[in-house]
Design a protein around this motif. Structure first.
Motif, PDB file in Angstrom:
ATOM      1  N   UNK A 484       0.947  -1.172  -0.196  1.00 37.30           N
ATOM      2  CA  UNK A 484      -0.007  -0.058   0.114  1.00 37.30           C
ATOM      3  C   UNK A 484       0.896   1.275  -0.098  1.00 37.30           C
ATOM      4  N   UNK A 485       0.720   2.198  -0.817  1.00 35.70           N
ATOM      5  CA  UNK A 485       1.020   3.621  -0.826  1.00 35.70           C
ATOM      6  C   UNK A 485      -0.027   4.639  -0.954  1.00 35.70           C
ATOM      7  N   UNK A 486       0.284   5.894  -0.158  1.00 34.53           N
ATOM      8  CA  UNK A 486      -0.446   7.138  -0.191  1.00 34.53           C
ATOM      9  C   UNK A 486       0.261   8.138  -0.862  1.00 34.53           C
ATOM     10  N   UNK A 487      -0.277   8.717  -1.946  1.00 33.52           N
ATOM     11  CA  UNK A 487       0.361   9.750  -2.555  1.00 33.52           C
ATOM     12  C   UNK A 487       0.139  10.964  -2.023  1.00 33.52           C
ATOM     13  N   UNK A 488       0.987  11.912  -2.359  1.00 29.79           N
ATOM     14  CA  UNK A 488       0.660  13.460  -1.869  1.00 29.79           C
ATOM     15  C   UNK A 488      -0.648  14.008  -2.374  1.00 29.79           C
ATOM     16  N   UNK A 489      -1.057  13.630  -3.333  1.00 23.28           N
ATOM     17  CA  UNK A 489      -2.425  14.218  -4.092  1.00 23.28           C
ATOM     18  C   UNK A 489      -3.460  13.617  -3.560  1.00 23.28           C
ATOM     19  N   UNK A 490      -3.335  12.639  -2.435  1.00 22.72           N
ATOM     20  CA  UNK A 490      -4.696  11.903  -1.941  1.00 22.72           C
ATOM     21  C   UNK A 490      -4.938  10.675  -2.345  1.00 22.72           C
ATOM     22  N   UNK A 491      -4.461  10.327  -3.526  1.00 19.47           N
ATOM     23  CA  UNK A 491      -4.608   9.025  -4.216  1.00 19.47           C
ATOM     24  C   UNK A 491      -3.806   7.942  -3.433  1.00 19.47           C
ATOM     25  N   UNK A 492      -4.256   6.672  -3.641  1.00 13.58           N
ATOM     26  CA  UNK A 492      -3.829   5.554  -3.032  1.00 13.58           C
ATOM     27  C   UNK A 492      -3.413   4.580  -4.025  1.00 13.58           C
ATOM     28  N   UNK A 493      -2.361   3.747  -3.949  1.00  9.14           N
ATOM     29  CA  UNK A 493      -1.836   2.802  -4.793  1.00  9.14           C
ATOM     30  C   UNK A 493      -1.631   1.441  -3.894  1.00  9.14           C
ATOM     31  N   UNK A 494      -2.224   0.236  -4.452  1.00 13.38           N
ATOM     32  CA  UNK A 494      -1.820  -1.129  -4.094  1.00 13.38           C
ATOM     33  C   UNK A 494      -1.161  -1.861  -4.988  1.00 13.38           C
ATOM     34  N   UNK A 495      -0.394  -2.783  -4.537  1.00 15.39           N
ATOM     35  CA  UNK A 495       0.299  -3.898  -5.505  1.00 15.39           C
ATOM     36  C   UNK A 495      -0.310  -5.026  -4.680  1.00 15.39           C
ATOM     37  N   UNK A 496      -0.705  -6.057  -5.939  1.00 14.59           N
ATOM     38  CA  UNK A 496      -1.307  -7.301  -5.700  1.00 14.59           C
ATOM     39  C   UNK A 496      -0.412  -8.515  -5.834  1.00 14.59           C
ATOM     40  N   UNK A 497      -0.929  -9.812  -5.369  1.00 12.12           N
ATOM     41  CA  UNK A 497      -0.280 -10.778  -5.537  1.00 12.12           C
ATOM     42  C   UNK A 497      -0.608 -11.585  -6.874  1.00 12.12           C
ATOM     43  N   UNK A 498       0.296 -11.906  -7.769  1.00 16.31           N
ATOM     44  CA  UNK A 498      -0.094 -12.487  -8.999  1.00 16.31           C
ATOM     45  C   UNK A 498       0.941 -13.704  -9.268  1.00 16.31           C
ATOM     46  N   UNK A 499       0.562 -14.511 -10.078  1.00 19.41           N
ATOM     47  CA  UNK A 499       1.493 -15.733 -10.153  1.00 19.41           C
ATOM     48  C   UNK A 499       1.938 -15.843 -11.685  1.00 19.41           C
ATOM     49  N   UNK A 500       3.071 -16.002 -12.062  1.00 20.78           N
ATOM     50  CA  UNK A 500       3.752 -16.154 -13.035  1.00 20.78           C
ATOM     51  C   UNK A 500       4.957 -16.730 -12.976  1.00 20.78           C
ATOM     52  N   UNK A 501       5.053 -18.008 -12.976  1.00 24.47           N
ATOM     53  CA  UNK A 501       6.243 -18.803 -12.411  1.00 24.47           C
ATOM     54  C   UNK A 501       6.538 -18.610 -11.029  1.00 24.47           C
ATOM     55  N   UNK A 502       6.306 -17.429 -10.507  1.00 22.59           N
ATOM     56  CA  UNK A 502       6.590 -17.019  -8.987  1.00 22.59           C
ATOM     57  C   UNK A 502       5.503 -16.158  -8.566  1.00 22.59           C
ATOM     58  N   UNK A 503       5.104 -16.415  -7.303  1.00 23.53           N
ATOM     59  CA  UNK A 503       3.964 -15.356  -6.754  1.00 23.53           C
ATOM     60  C   UNK A 503       4.807 -13.953  -6.187  1.00 23.53           C
ATOM     61  N   UNK A 504       4.484 -13.027  -6.865  1.00 19.86           N
ATOM     62  CA  UNK A 504       5.160 -11.830  -6.464  1.00 19.86           C
ATOM     63  C   UNK A 504       4.032 -10.752  -6.371  1.00 19.86           C
ATOM     64  N   UNK A 505       4.598  -9.447  -6.109  1.00 20.21           N
ATOM     65  CA  UNK A 505       3.801  -8.467  -5.653  1.00 20.21           C
ATOM     66  C   UNK A 505       3.864  -7.686  -7.138  1.00 20.21           C
ATOM     67  N   UNK A 506       2.595  -7.601  -7.767  1.00 20.25           N
ATOM     68  CA  UNK A 506       2.551  -7.280  -8.982  1.00 20.25           C
ATOM     69  C   UNK A 506       1.829  -5.905  -8.955  1.00 20.25           C
ATOM     70  N   UNK A 507       1.624  -5.263 -10.241  1.00 21.31           N
ATOM     71  CA  UNK A 507       1.092  -3.851 -10.148  1.00 21.31           C
ATOM     72  C   UNK A 507      -0.322  -3.871 -10.359  1.00 21.31           C
ATOM     73  N   UNK A 508      -0.929  -4.562 -11.386  1.00 23.91           N
ATOM     74  CA  UNK A 508      -2.221  -4.730 -11.562  1.00 23.91           C
ATOM     75  C   UNK A 508      -2.793  -5.873 -12.314  1.00 23.91           C
ATOM     76  N   UNK A 509      -3.997  -5.957 -12.246  1.00 21.68           N
ATOM     77  CA  UNK A 509      -4.622  -7.297 -13.015  1.00 21.68           C
ATOM     78  C   UNK A 509      -4.853  -7.327 -14.183  1.00 21.68           C
TER      79      UNK A 509
END
Length: 801
Positions: A484-509
């Motif tokens: 999770x990350x909160x930006x200075x403009x008030x928007x928020x970002x998350x990274x999600x777990x996705x699997x492609x040969x490895x389960x990693x924190x990915x950007x989006x679906x």
């Protein structure tokens, strides 16, 4: 003294007799369950089974037979062996003979096999063929196991419409669309408006007036004439293998390991299909198929309501009435579907990755920033797209297969989020950015994210399944939130777990509809859900056998869940909460067939990975048929598909260096490549650094066009006209057109009329004169000369549209 000795001996023997049942063992180590105690009633039968298993295992192992008369309620599962044994550890096999059906329950691990099998087996059939000195006679088949399934009569293959005529009493006359496959005493399912029942064929007759066969049946529910449907498809196969993998594993449902050290023809799996019938019997048939693969995504998961939780034991008990307990599995999350515990405020924008397949940073000067690029994205203005070393200029970023990346396609607010490959993993790109009113906090990490926008989940509106069934409600794709990350403009970002040969924190679906992605000038706010949930770690006390299984009150109905941030909070699982086990959000499509070759020596014969030959007397429609929706108009196909994409990205993709992409070693009777163009043009496209060059033929006019690049031709023959517009020229030039001596005017008539007079002309006379075109028409032109034509005067002309 004798009495004392006898008493001492009796005291020693008595405990042994008490511990050893009076069992009758066969010569082959077979025991009867009834010899160990009561078997007719429960729970005594279960206690007897456990006692027998312990005793037989302790006395060298063997086969335990559950005979007729054993309590029907006794469920036999041979799970008494819990450790992987050495080669001499005794094991138990149970044979259940109740009801006349012989069911074998092998030990769940079994004994170790020879080294080449690298494992253990519960049953084994072992033959070593060595008939010396009597060798096998000529030809013949000598298999280890043979299954003979002779189907003489009784089975059916019927699915067809019929006309129903009501007769006296309960009798009806049924006129099927074909009588083929109908026989007396046959049992059929019968439906018509207001009627659904099973019937039996009485007799078959021929209607002389109608010139049609019909059969009679008693169907009391039929009250009037009408149209109905008959069906009965009997499955009478030779072997059925069913496996259910509810825990993570790697396995083979059917595995043949052949080692070929001698010479001779070898078929690892062979099918022989000889036929005299028409193969297809009626509607609904699949024709004859020697090898078949049916691959379906199951979107109808387990669902239930929470009855109780016991986090001291990591346990959740679900209430009776659950659905699909047979589909429970480890490693998939259990999602709390109580909307009161969701976060749905605001909207999200999802920026796509540049390339889901992954890119590689090649520039040594920025390779140490790869982790920052994965976390924060890339600022295109600050990223050098090329670098130079002693060998020349190179791309800083390439696709996984080495193609240079020259620019970023999806930039949003000065950031691009490519998928980057590093440390052997593909960190899938993209980004989920929430509006300032979303209300997210760091506590969202550990919960599960799903896109709730219409079109981004599967529902009953998308149609049912083939075997698995469709979604009962809305089947969302749930992703674990990893960062999770909160930006200075008030928007928020998350990274999600996705699997492609490895389960990693990915950007989006990956979204169904590419129009739902956001980039500069194309912002698409989407609805979403963040829900609490937990990964299931143990389903043994919750799983129940059977399709659409629903455990009752006597069932334990208990799942073990991994600990998580939900426990002890307002979002914790609580009695009455609806729950569902999420389907896999990132499936990799199973392949129907895979061929991988690891040859080490050159072949003496031109073989192939897949061979298709036709040695019959008649032609087949296609050696390889690639099907889809059954429609040929791309506009119609794309309009009804969920992802707005064609059924196949490529009908044939050649991803390897080849001598020839497609080679024709024999004549063709119609064309080497035939483009039918049923609805739209079917262009040939060449991609280059400058863009695309397209060769295309207009489906209506048949005119060929080349666009996107220059055409270099050493020579051109047979050109009938030149045009710089979309209108073709019908005339190219005239040579040595005669001009009458003394005249100052020439009228030229074209061999073929032009579409109109919108063309240019170049006129060249063979004497010194000035000329002027005074009139142009579709059928020709008129030119005048400043000096009269001499004897032998001629004119050449060229026309360009």
């Amino acid at each position: 003294m004798r009495i004392v000795l006898m008493l001492m001996l009796w005291c020693c023997i008595l405990p042994l007799c008490a511990q050893t049942p009076e069992v009758a063992v066969g010569m082959d180590g077979t025991y009867l369950l009834s010899d160990f105690g009561e078997i007719r009633k429960m729970p005594a039968a279960r206690e007897t089974l456990e006692k027998a298993a312990a005793w037989i295992t302790a006395h060298g192992g063997g086969v335990l037979v559950v005979p007729a008369g054993t309590a029907r309620e006794l469920v036999v599962r041979n799970q008494f062996q819990t450790l992987r044994p050495d080669a001499v550890t005794p094991v138990l096999t149970i044979i259940d003979r109740r009801g006349g059906l012989v069911v074998t329950h092998p030990p769940q691990i079994g004994l170790t096999m020879p080294f080449e099998f690298s494992g253990w087996a519960g049953t084994k059939t072992d033959r070593t063929l060595d008939t010396y000195p009597d060798y096998l006679p000529h030809w013949g088949s000598h298999t280890v196991t043979a299954v003979n399934n002779t189907v003489l009569r009784g089975s059916s293959s019927v699915l067809r419409t019929c006309e129903v005529v009501k007769r006296a009493g309960s009798e009806v006359w049924i006129y099927p669309e074909t009588i083929r496959g109908i026989f007396p005493a046959q049992r059929l399912s019968f439906t018509m408006p207001g009627v659904s029942t099973n019937i039996e064929v009485k007799e078959i007759y021929w209607d002389t007036a109608r010139r049609q066969s019909y059969f009679t049946a008693d169907v009391p529910a039929v009250k009037a004439d009408g149209v109905g449907q008959l069906s009965n498809k009997s499955n009478v196969g030779s072997m059925l293998i069913t496996t259910a993998h509810n825990a993570d594993s790697q396995s083979f449902d059917f595995h043949v390991w052949r080692e070929q050290y001698g010479h001779g023809d070898a078929f690892v799996i062979s099918g022989w299909f000889a036929y005299q019938g028409d193969v297809m019997s009626s509607r609904g048939d699949e024709n004859g198929v020697v090898l078949n693969a049916e691959i379906e995504s199951d979107i109808d998961p387990f669902s239930a309501k929470v009855e109780a939780v016991d986090w001291k034991h990591d346990a959740l008990t679900f209430a009776p009435g659950a659905r699909n307990a047979n589909k429970l599995a480890t490693s998939r999350p259990l999602i709390n579907m109580n909307p009161a515990k969701w976060i749905t405020a605001g909207t999200v924008c999802i920026v796509p990755a540049e390339d889901w397949s992954g890119m590689i940073v090649r520039n040594p000067a920025v390779q140490n920033k790869v982790d920052d690029y994965i976390t924060w994205g890339i600022t295109p203005d600050r990223f050098p797209m090329t670098y130079t070393d002693e060998q020349g200029e190179h791309p800083s970023l390439t696709t996984w297969d080495g193609k240079p990346v020259r620019a970023f396609k999806y930039v949003y607010k000065d950031k691009a989020y490519p998928s980057l490959i590093t440390r052997g993993a593909n960190y899938l790109g993209g980004r989920i950015i929430a509006s300032p009113d979303c209300g997210w906090t760091p506590e969202v990490v550990g919960r599960f994210f799903a896109v709730a926008e219409e079109g981004e989940y599967v529902s009953g509106a998308d149609g049912g399944g083939y075997f698995c069934g469709g979604a009962p409600d809305k089947a969302y794709r749930w992703y674990l939130i990893r960062a999770f990350k909160k930006n200075p403009d008030g928007t928020c970002e998350i990274r999600i777990e996705r699997v492609r040969f490895a389960a990693v924190a990915a950007g989006g679906p990956t979204l169904y509809d590419e129009e739902h992605y956001t980039w500069d000038g194309h912002e698409r706010p989407l609805t979403y859900i963040i829900a609490p949930g937990a990964f299931v770690s143990d389903i043994a006390e919750g799983w129940q056998e059977g399709m659409n299984s629903s455990p009752g009150a006597a069932h334990p109905r208990t799942l073990k869940l991994a600990d998580g941030p939900y426990r002890g909070t307002a979002t914790d699982f609580a009695p009455g909460d609806p729950v569902t086990q999420a389907v896999g959000a990132d499936p990799v499509f199973p392949r129907g067939v895979r061929v991988r070759q690891f040859n080490k020596l050159p072949s003496s014969w031109p073989t192939s990975a897949v061979e298709i030959s036709n040695h019959g007397l008649v032609s087949t429609y296609a050696a390889l048929l690639i099907g889809g929706d059954g429609m040929v108009d791309r506009d119609l196909v794309l309009a009804h598909r969920k992802d707005r994409k064609p059924p196949h990205g490529s009908a044939l993709s050649i991803d390897s260096v080849t001598g020839a992409g497609i080679r024709f070693n024999a004549d063709v009777t119609e064309g080497a490549l035939v483009f039918e163009q049923p609805a739209h043009e079917q262009p040939l496209v060449w991609k280059s650094a400058a863009g695309k060059t397209v060769l295309m033929v207009n489906p209506k006019s048949g005119n060929l066009s080349i666009s996107g690049g220059e055409v270099a031709l050493p020579t051109v023959k047979g050109v009938k006209g030149v045009s710089a517009t979309g209108v073709a020229a019908n005339n190219l030039r005239g040579i040595n057109a005669p001009v009458k001596e003394g005249t100052q005017m020439l009228a030229v008539v074209f061999p073929v009329d032009e579409p109109d007079a919108n063309y240019s002309l170049t006129v060249q006379a063979n004497w010194f004169t000035m000329d002027r075109v005074v009139r142009k028409d579709a059928n020709g032109f008129v030119v005048s000369f400043s000096t009269p034509a001499p004897k032998g005067a001629t004119v050449d002309w060229q026309l360009i549209r």
